[in-house]
Scaffold this motif. Structure first.
Motif: not given
Length: 356
Positions: A11, A15-16, A18, A203
């Motif tokens: 996760a 997120v990183s 994205f 991502g």
């Protein structure tokens, strides 16, 4: 490492990646650099699109790794490759971003691939030494020829992944499948950076598959496809040469079957036609599907399903058959692939003639 930790690290990587994709996409658009322009022959997008996927995947992975280090759930001292894979990945991204922006000659590209592959072998001391019992005569040990053979294989896969990068999601999904299978079936998420790479690719796919809309589309670029081919190649090599992962070299062939078949077939056809082996054309497998009136999304799904099936066959063969049988069946499936590709092209030609 617990399943909960793996999910958390995945996760974090998503997120990183994205946010990295969002930032670099914005920089590209604002400064009009690393932009892919559409055309009517090989590039099917309708608006100028940032080529920032590769650097975003790399930066997203690095950010996730440092975040995990801060949480004390990741230790570089006990990982495969250590920082060497990151050093070489940065070099790939920097060199091939120049190629994306300004264009490099095939000779310089080829030389860069060789040198960076050789550098990682020197830094990590990981290369193909044992091919396993693929000929049913005992394990084949390459000895001093191992490093050269490894460079040959890595450069080949880098070009194969670069060639297959013709529709949204294809190259990145194929590499993600490799990391996923290694992680699930062969302890690949233990002592490696694969979970970070997998999350970073996911991502990127949020943008590349237009989940946020067409206006936020991002492409891998040549630096991205070379990066994914490079990391996939060394992940497979490392797993096949380390007993901890219990992964046979011949099984790696099944994992890269689609890009490998597509690349080799194109190279031989181009040489036969008297053109350069790396010259661009519209004769890839995905082109043939689209010429047969499949949409890019349908083409992506079909090819990914093929890849999933072939990888599962390789896994089952490693578990229930010997390596020689696996190799023979792999060669048999290669003939099926090329015959299917031939029939697909004939069907596409008939459709074109019918619509004239």
């Amino acid at each position: 490492m617990s399943s909960l930790n793996l999910i958390a690290l995945f996760a974090i990587s998503v997120v990183s990646s994205f946010f990295s994709n969002a930032v670099f996409r914005s920089i590209s658009k604002r400064n009009k650099i690393l932009i892919e322009l559409p055309d009517k022959s090989r590039k099917f997008h309708k608006r100028p699109t940032p080529l920032t996927g590769g650097i975003s995947i790399l930066i997203g992975s690095i950010l996730a790794i440092f975040f995990a280090l801060g949480l004390n759930v990741f230790d570089f001292a006990n990982t495969i490759f250590d920082t060497s894979i990151l050093i070489c990945s940065v070099l790939i991204v920097l060199i091939f971003m120049i190629d994306d922006g300004y264009g490099l000659s095939p000779r310089i590209r080829f030389l860069a691939q060789i040198m960076i592959s050789g550098l990682l072998i020197i830094l990590s001391d990981i290369y193909i030494l044992d091919l396993g019992d693929i000929l049913h005569i005992g394990n084949i040990n390459l000895g001093g020829f191992g490093p050269a053979f490894t460079v040959f294989c890595v450069v080949g896969l880098m070009n194969a992944f670069n060639m297959v990068d013709g529709i949204n999601g294809l190259c990145s999904s194929l590499s993600a499948l490799i990391f996923l299978y290694l992680g699930i079936f062969y302890n690949g998420f233990i002592g490696t950076q694969l979970i970070y790479a997998l999350g970073a690719i996911c991502g990127f796919l949020i943008f590349n598959l237009e989940i946020l809309g067409r206006k936020r589309l991002v492409f891998l670029g040549d630096h991205g496809s070379n990066l994914l081919g490079f990391t996939a190649a060394f992940a497979l090599i490392s797993a096949s040469q380390n007993p901890f992962f219990d992964f046979k070299p011949v099984t790696a062939l099944w994992f890269v079957a689609i890009p490998l078949f597509d690349c080799l077939g194109l190279i031989f056809k181009r040489i036969y036609r008297g053109v350069g082996p790396f010259d661009a054309d519209r004769d890839h497998l995905h082109h043939r599907f689209m010429d047969a009136e499949y949409s890019p999304r349908q083409t992506l799904i079909i090819i990914i399903i093929f890849s999933v099936i072939l990888s599962l066959i390789g896994i089952l063969l490693q578990r229930y058959a010997n390596e020689f049988i696996s190799l023979i069946l792999f060669l048999f499936f290669s003939s099926i692939f090329y015959y299917f590709s031939y029939l697909l092209k004939k069907y596409a030609i008939k459709l074109k003639q019918k619509n004239v």
